[in-house]
Write a protein that holds these residues in place. Structure first.
Motif, PDB file in Angstrom:
ATOM      1  N   ALA A  66       0.466   4.344 -17.078  1.00 28.42           N
ATOM      2  CA  ALA A  66       0.383   3.428 -15.926  1.00 28.42           C
ATOM      3  C   ALA A  66       0.289   4.178 -14.593  1.00 28.42           C
ATOM      4  O   ALA A  66      -0.620   3.902 -13.799  1.00 28.42           O
ATOM      5  N   PRO A  67       1.185   5.122 -14.297  1.00 22.12           N
ATOM      6  CA  PRO A  67       1.021   5.823 -13.021  1.00 22.12           C
ATOM      7  C   PRO A  67      -0.250   6.674 -12.967  1.00 22.12           C
ATOM      8  O   PRO A  67      -0.840   6.845 -11.897  1.00 22.12           O
ATOM      9  N   GLY A  68      -0.677   7.168 -14.115  1.00 20.42           N
ATOM     10  CA  GLY A  68      -1.937   7.915 -14.137  1.00 20.42           C
ATOM     11  C   GLY A  68      -3.119   7.031 -13.777  1.00 20.42           C
ATOM     12  O   GLY A  68      -3.993   7.417 -12.988  1.00 20.42           O
ATOM     13  N   ALA A  69      -3.149   5.825 -14.350  1.00 19.91           N
ATOM     14  CA  ALA A  69      -4.221   4.872 -14.040  1.00 19.91           C
ATOM     15  C   ALA A  69      -4.161   4.448 -12.575  1.00 19.91           C
ATOM     16  O   ALA A  69      -5.203   4.329 -11.911  1.00 19.91           O
ATOM     17  N   LEU A  70      -2.942   4.220 -12.076  1.00 20.70           N
ATOM     18  CA  LEU A  70      -2.794   3.845 -10.665  1.00 20.70           C
ATOM     19  C   LEU A  70      -3.257   4.977  -9.748  1.00 20.70           C
ATOM     20  O   LEU A  70      -3.934   4.728  -8.743  1.00 20.70           O
ATOM     21  N   ALA A  71      -2.903   6.212 -10.087  1.00 24.34           N
ATOM     22  CA  ALA A  71      -3.318   7.354  -9.262  1.00 24.34           C
ATOM     23  C   ALA A  71      -4.838   7.509  -9.264  1.00 24.34           C
ATOM     24  O   ALA A  71      -5.443   7.788  -8.218  1.00 24.34           O
ATOM     25  N   LEU A  72      -5.448   7.311 -10.413  1.00 21.90           N
ATOM     26  CA  LEU A  72      -6.906   7.388 -10.487  1.00 21.90           C
ATOM     27  C   LEU A  72      -7.552   6.300  -9.630  1.00 21.90           C
ATOM     28  O   LEU A  72      -8.488   6.570  -8.869  1.00 21.90           O
ATOM     29  N   ALA A  73      -7.037   5.075  -9.735  1.00 22.19           N
ATOM     30  CA  ALA A  73      -7.565   3.975  -8.917  1.00 22.19           C
ATOM     31  C   ALA A  73      -7.359   4.267  -7.435  1.00 22.19           C
ATOM     32  O   ALA A  73      -8.250   4.007  -6.611  1.00 22.19           O
ATOM     33  N   ALA A  74      -6.198   4.822  -7.088  1.00 19.61           N
ATOM     34  CA  ALA A  74      -5.918   5.161  -5.686  1.00 19.61           C
ATOM     35  C   ALA A  74      -6.913   6.181  -5.160  1.00 19.61           C
ATOM     36  O   ALA A  74      -7.401   6.065  -4.031  1.00 19.61           O
ATOM     37  N   TRP A  75      -7.228   7.162  -5.982  1.00 19.72           N
ATOM     38  CA  TRP A  75      -8.184   8.188  -5.581  1.00 19.72           C
ATOM     39  C   TRP A  75      -9.590   7.606  -5.464  1.00 19.72           C
ATOM     40  O   TRP A  75     -10.299   7.858  -4.489  1.00 19.72           O
ATOM     41  N   LEU A  76      -9.996   6.798  -6.463  1.00 17.81           N
ATOM     42  CA  LEU A  76     -11.343   6.218  -6.460  1.00 17.81           C
ATOM     43  C   LEU A  76     -11.566   5.278  -5.284  1.00 17.81           C
ATOM     44  O   LEU A  76     -12.654   5.237  -4.714  1.00 17.81           O
ATOM     45  N   PHE A  77     -10.536   4.518  -4.930  1.00 16.13           N
ATOM     46  CA  PHE A  77     -10.681   3.501  -3.886  1.00 16.13           C
ATOM     47  C   PHE A  77     -10.003   3.895  -2.578  1.00 16.13           C
ATOM     48  O   PHE A  77      -9.885   3.066  -1.674  1.00 16.13           O
ATOM     49  N   THR A  78      -9.569   5.143  -2.479  1.00 17.59           N
ATOM     50  CA  THR A  78      -8.906   5.662  -1.281  1.00 17.59           C
ATOM     51  C   THR A  78      -7.828   4.690  -0.800  1.00 17.59           C
ATOM     52  O   THR A  78      -7.886   4.161   0.306  1.00 17.59           O
ATOM     53  N   SER A  79      -6.838   4.477  -1.677  1.00 19.25           N
ATOM     54  CA  SER A  79      -5.774   3.527  -1.388  1.00 19.25           C
ATOM     55  C   SER A  79      -4.416   4.227  -1.356  1.00 19.25           C
ATOM     56  O   SER A  79      -3.810   4.467  -2.409  1.00 19.25           O
ATOM     57  N   PRO A  80      -3.920   4.533  -0.168  1.00 16.24           N
ATOM     58  CA  PRO A  80      -2.614   5.190  -0.065  1.00 16.24           C
ATOM     59  C   PRO A  80      -1.475   4.364  -0.674  1.00 16.24           C
ATOM     60  O   PRO A  80      -0.556   4.925  -1.276  1.00 16.24           O
ATOM     61  N   LEU A  81      -1.531   3.045  -0.535  1.00 14.12           N
ATOM     62  CA  LEU A  81      -0.479   2.206  -1.105  1.00 14.12           C
ATOM     63  C   LEU A  81      -0.470   2.298  -2.635  1.00 14.12           C
ATOM     64  O   LEU A  81       0.593   2.413  -3.258  1.00 14.12           O
ATOM     65  N   THR A  82      -1.651   2.285  -3.234  1.00 15.02           N
ATOM     66  CA  THR A  82      -1.728   2.406  -4.691  1.00 15.02           C
ATOM     67  C   THR A  82      -1.222   3.762  -5.146  1.00 15.02           C
ATOM     68  O   THR A  82      -0.535   3.869  -6.164  1.00 15.02           O
ATOM     69  N   MET A  83      -1.513   4.814  -4.385  1.00 14.48           N
ATOM     70  CA  MET A  83      -0.999   6.140  -4.726  1.00 14.48           C
ATOM     71  C   MET A  83       0.523   6.163  -4.602  1.00 14.48           C
ATOM     72  O   MET A  83       1.215   6.756  -5.445  1.00 14.48           O
ATOM     73  N   ALA A  84       1.053   5.511  -3.580  1.00 16.06           N
ATOM     74  CA  ALA A  84       2.506   5.438  -3.420  1.00 16.06           C
ATOM     75  C   ALA A  84       3.142   4.751  -4.625  1.00 16.06           C
ATOM     76  O   ALA A  84       4.166   5.214  -5.152  1.00 16.06           O
ATOM     77  N   LEU A  85       2.537   3.673  -5.083  1.00 13.23           N
ATOM     78  CA  LEU A  85       3.057   2.960  -6.261  1.00 13.23           C
ATOM     79  C   LEU A  85       3.018   3.852  -7.498  1.00 13.23           C
ATOM     80  O   LEU A  85       3.960   3.862  -8.301  1.00 13.23           O
ATOM     81  N   ALA A  86       1.938   4.613  -7.648  1.00 10.85           N
ATOM     82  CA  ALA A  86       1.821   5.529  -8.784  1.00 10.85           C
ATOM     83  C   ALA A  86       2.922   6.590  -8.734  1.00 10.85           C
ATOM     84  O   ALA A  86       3.545   6.904  -9.762  1.00 10.85           O
ATOM     85  N   LEU A  87       3.183   7.126  -7.562  1.00 13.88           N
ATOM     86  CA  LEU A  87       4.202   8.170  -7.419  1.00 13.88           C
ATOM     87  C   LEU A  87       5.610   7.628  -7.629  1.00 13.88           C
ATOM     88  O   LEU A  87       6.464   8.295  -8.222  1.00 13.88           O
ATOM     89  N   ILE A  88       5.860   6.410  -7.164  1.00 17.19           N
ATOM     90  CA  ILE A  88       7.167   5.782  -7.385  1.00 17.19           C
ATOM     91  C   ILE A  88       7.390   5.563  -8.880  1.00 17.19           C
ATOM     92  O   ILE A  88       8.466   5.861  -9.406  1.00 17.19           O
ATOM     93  N   LEU A  89       6.376   5.065  -9.565  1.00 16.57           N
ATOM     94  CA  LEU A  89       6.499   4.826 -11.006  1.00 16.57           C
ATOM     95  C   LEU A  89       6.676   6.146 -11.759  1.00 16.57           C
ATOM     96  O   LEU A  89       7.522   6.254 -12.660  1.00 16.57           O
TER      97      LEU A  89
END
Length: 120
Positions: A66-89
């Motif tokens: 799950a955090p890996g998928a979120l981090a990938l989505a954050a990188w693909l869509f340049t979403s700092p909030l999504t990256m934050a969620l990935a790191l928290i998880l």
């Protein structure tokens, strides 16, 4: 000589440290971190449906998929909030593993891939 259990705990402490350092450099709010760090444990509510449902719900949230998928989505869509969620998880999962809480077997909450939780 370190025991295997100690080595695994140290490994997950390193993952936790990496997630915390990455979060610290992300510029995201520590209030968001504090608010969400325990949110993955809401998956334990799945145990209200029985041990098999509970194990499935818990494991779905407590793997690095799950955090890996979120981090990938954050990188693909340049979403700092999504990256934050990935790191928290990722930090939550790493802390759990460092403390000895593993993925659950359908036989019960205390039966994990790292061994049984609690006193025998």
């Amino acid at each position: 000589m370190l025991s295997l259990k100690t080595l695994l705990s140290l490994e997950w402490l390193a993952v936790l440290a990496a997630a915390l350092v990455a979060y610290a450099t992300s510029g995201c709010s520590w209030w968001l971190f504090a608010l969400l760090i325990l949110a993955p444990d809401l998956s334990m509510l799945g145990y209200l449906g029985g041990p098999a449902v509970g194990a499935f719900a818990y494991n779905a949230v407590h793997t690095l998929v799950a955090p890996g998928a979120l981090a990938l989505a954050a990188w693909l869509f340049t979403s700092p909030l999504t990256m934050a969620l990935a790191l928290i998880l990722a930090a939550h999962i790493a802390a759990d593993r460092a403390l000895g809480y593993g993925l659950k077997y359908a036989s019960g909450f205390k039966d994990t891939h790292l061994g049984r939780i609690g006193k025998s």
